[in-house]
Design a protein around this motif. Structure first.
Motif, PDB file in Angstrom:
ATOM      1  N   TYR A 331       0.506   0.571  -5.932  1.00  0.00           N
ATOM      2  CA  TYR A 331       0.586   0.466  -4.474  1.00  0.00           C
ATOM      3  C   TYR A 331       0.113   1.757  -3.814  1.00  0.00           C
ATOM      4  O   TYR A 331       0.190   2.845  -4.382  1.00  0.00           O
ATOM      5  CB  TYR A 331       2.027   0.178  -4.048  1.00  0.00           C
ATOM      6  CG  TYR A 331       2.561  -1.130  -4.555  1.00  0.00           C
ATOM      7  CD1 TYR A 331       2.365  -2.303  -3.843  1.00  0.00           C
ATOM      8  CD2 TYR A 331       3.248  -1.195  -5.764  1.00  0.00           C
ATOM      9  CE1 TYR A 331       2.845  -3.515  -4.311  1.00  0.00           C
ATOM     10  CE2 TYR A 331       3.728  -2.402  -6.246  1.00  0.00           C
ATOM     11  CZ  TYR A 331       3.526  -3.559  -5.509  1.00  0.00           C
ATOM     12  OH  TYR A 331       3.998  -4.761  -5.985  1.00  0.00           O
ATOM     13  N   LEU A 334       2.449   3.017   1.457  1.00  0.00           N
ATOM     14  CA  LEU A 334       3.831   2.547   1.548  1.00  0.00           C
ATOM     15  C   LEU A 334       4.558   3.199   2.713  1.00  0.00           C
ATOM     16  O   LEU A 334       4.184   4.272   3.180  1.00  0.00           O
ATOM     17  CB  LEU A 334       4.591   2.862   0.253  1.00  0.00           C
ATOM     18  CG  LEU A 334       4.100   2.171  -1.026  1.00  0.00           C
ATOM     19  CD1 LEU A 334       4.900   2.675  -2.219  1.00  0.00           C
ATOM     20  CD2 LEU A 334       4.203   0.659  -0.913  1.00  0.00           C
ATOM     21  N   ASP A 355       6.666  -2.001   1.128  1.00  0.00           N
ATOM     22  CA  ASP A 355       5.326  -2.518   1.412  1.00  0.00           C
ATOM     23  C   ASP A 355       5.477  -3.785   2.252  1.00  0.00           C
ATOM     24  O   ASP A 355       5.907  -4.821   1.761  1.00  0.00           O
ATOM     25  CB  ASP A 355       4.591  -2.825   0.109  1.00  0.00           C
ATOM     26  CG  ASP A 355       3.182  -3.360   0.352  1.00  0.00           C
ATOM     27  OD1 ASP A 355       2.526  -2.891   1.304  1.00  0.00           O
ATOM     28  OD2 ASP A 355       2.748  -4.251  -0.402  1.00  0.00           O
TER      29      ASP A 355
END
Length: 600
Positions: A331, A334, A355
């Motif tokens: 990811y 965030l 997220d």
């Protein structure tokens, strides 16, 4: 036996025939004596209450199997709902059962030993045979979650069955007479208390460290055994002719148990024991003569040798373990939430990666709460923090003081099973913290990363959202000079100053989580401006603050302190420097009912 909390620690008493399997899922006929040793699983077709099912899963104890006038028992190693078990043995999916239990080797015991098992509803009658399961064995009920009467020494020594881990390490109860118990005066965060141990504990702890813990006993778990005095000062210690960090023979009493036997070395206070949950009892502690210095020396030597196999010296390896636990490589972009809990003069902080509203990771930075004020003042916050910690991916301990680790008293054994990043532990740490260190290092389902002291005073790693460092680890009174900017003597001890320091950063916002490490002991990269800081060491006394000067309040500083008996924390000079020279507005976590969340 007296009153206790046995009903939180579930044994199972099951009647009638059930299926027995070997380690490959094959059927075993228990009636064939030569095959008893091959039994690994029992399939049970019972509908347990949700509470009993959850307790058995988290804290398995022993199973007693009764059929055809025959009684067997075995230690429950793991509890499986049917759907989990058939993932391992899909051929059994059509077989009639509701759950399975993995057990140690079954042992037959005489039917009359049901006289030592009691339904929880009869706990006040433990010891009276007419209320035992022996009297009700032929009644129409399928199972019970019994209490074991361990007042019968032969029963305990023969079968090694106890109701919970407390009974393994204490002499029947917490008020110990005519037994060797030892106490050592220590200080953490300005609070003087007496860390305790006894001969049974030493034997059990060393056995666990060496891999020789008796498998028939309840699963080993970290535990705390401490005495918190009402009034014990340096002056009082000197008047009594006592010394810090030296072992003494001690005795513990209730007020009523030793009328007339108190002397000038009697200290009134609270005894704290926990292998989950915490038990606090008013007690008097009497100091005796100094005890032999080899009481803990053998354990410390073994711990030092073992720890050489645990410590990690490579920053890239620490970073890899950290990022794998949090799944950070998957990811970017965030949102970060930092949650500070109102747990008194302790430290319990949750960091979440979000997220689009979905939680991607969760880590705890310290899991502690106050040891001096009654924890009922913070019960709601501690309960919420523990609930979140159990679901977290990673636990990071800044250092090993009790008020940064006591949260494990809310854990069952299964809750420890995650990645831990902690500093290398040193000899002067409390006995309770050493037990925790050994446990997370030795258990195969726990991934423990011990950051070596070779990292002292350095940045261990940097990533997109975090910077991890480690304090220099100097003792108090050490003259420290950083260039031409900062120069003064340290105030905190090495237990605090060797701690891990975490910067959390995102979207141009940075927040500092320093544990109890004082500013002058930070790696220089951490001596910078922040939007938010948690005040080191709860705002304890400092000579100075090694952060840049600012004249405007544009940042926030949170001091984690007690609501009532805060002993003047945060200290006025510390607050004045932060507010008048460093640009931070200081407030305490006592203004939060449960917690406060910082989003960035």
């Amino acid at each position: 036996m007296g009153k206790g909390r046995w009903w939180k620690m579930e044994h199972l008493f099951i009647k009638n025939y059930h299926s027995f399997l070997d380690d490959r899922g094959g059927i075993v006929k228990l009636s064939e004596n030569q095959l008893k040793q091959t039994v690994q699983y029992v399939l049970v077709n019972l509908l347990l209450s949700e509470k009993t099912t959850q307790t058995c899963k988290e804290e398995p104890r022993y199973v007693f199997l009764y059929y055809n006038k025959t009684l067997h028992y075995g230690k429950i190693l793991k509890f499986y709902p049917k759907n989990e078990f058939t993932e391992h043995f899909p051929d059994l999916i059509d077989k009639m059962f509701t759950f399975a239990i993995k057990i140690s080797n079954l042992t037959e015991m005489p039917e009359e030993h049901l006289k030592y098992l009691f339904a929880k509803s009869k706990r006040k009658y433990v010891g009276d045979v007419k209320y035992s399961l022996f009297q009700t064995k032929d009644d129409n009920y399928p199972y019970a979650t019994p209490i074991v009467d361990n007042t019968k020494d032969f029963f305990l020594e023969t079968y090694r069955i106890v109701n919970d881990f407390k009974e393994v390490v204490l002499y029947g109860n917490d008020t110990i007479q005519n037994q060797k118990t030892y106490g050592k005066i220590v200080e953490e965060d300005g609070e003087i208390f007496v860390t305790l141990t006894n001969e049974k504990m030493l034997q059990v702890d060393i056995g666990y460290l060496l891999g020789e813990y008796d498998a028939r006993l309840p699963n080993y778990r970290p535990y705390f055994y401490e005495f918190i005095p009402l009034h014990l000062t340096d002056k009082k210690i000197e008047q009594l002719g006592l010394e810090r960090n030296k072992w003494y023979n001690v005795s513990l009493y209730t007020d009523a148990s030793v009328q007339g036997e108190f002397n000038e070395k009697t200290i009134k206070g609270t005894l704290l024991f926990s292998a989950s949950p915490i038990i606090r009892k008013g007690r008097r502690l009497i100091f005796g003569e100094k005890a032999s210095t080899d009481i803990e020396q053998h354990f410390n030597q073994l711990l030092s040798q073992e720890q050489e196999n645990w410590i990690v010296n490579n920053g890239d390896e620490v970073k890899e373990q950290f990022e794998q636990a949090l799944n950070l490589s998957q990811y970017n972009d965030l949102e970060i939430n930092v949650i500070i809990y109102s747990v008194g003069q302790g430290n319990w902080i949750q960091v979440e990666g979000m997220d689009k509203g979905n939680e991607i990771f969760s880590l705890c930075f310290d899991i502690g709460f106050t040891i001096t004020e009654t924890s009922t003042l913070y019960e709601d916050a501690i309960k919420q923090a523990a609930l979140e910690a159990k679901k977290s991916n990673l636990i990071m301990l800044s250092h090993w003081d009790l008020d940064h680790i006591l949260g494990v008293s809310k854990f069952s054994n299964i809750d420890y099973e995650k990645t831990w990043i902690v500093p290398q532990i040193i000899d002067t740490a409390s006995e309770s913290s050493k037990r925790l260190a050994v446990y997370i290092a030795k258990e195969s389902n726990i991934n423990a990363v011990f950051a070596a002291d070779t990292f002292n005073g350095t940045v261990i790693f940097k990533s997109d959202y975090f910077v991890l460092g480690k304090g220099q680890g100097n003792q108090s009174g050490k003259k420290m000079t950083i260039g031409n900017t900062y120069s003064w003597k340290t105030k905190y001890n090495n237990l605090n100053n060797l701690g891990l320091i975490l910067e959390v950063k995102n979207n141009g916002h940075s927040m500092l989580l320093p544990g109890d490490c004082e500013y002058i002991e930070f790696p220089q990269l951490f001596m910078k401006l922040y939007n938010t800081i948690v005040v080191p060491h709860h705002g304890a006394a400092v000579e100075g603050v090694a952060l840049p000067d600012r004249s405007v309040h544009c940042s926030e500083a949170i001091a984690c302190v007690n609501r009532k008996k805060s002993r003047g924390y945060p200290k006025k000079k510390h607050v004045d420097i932060l507010e008048n020279h460093k640009g931070y507005k200081v407030h305490s976590n006592t203004c939060y009912k449960i917690s406060k969340t910082f989003k960035f």
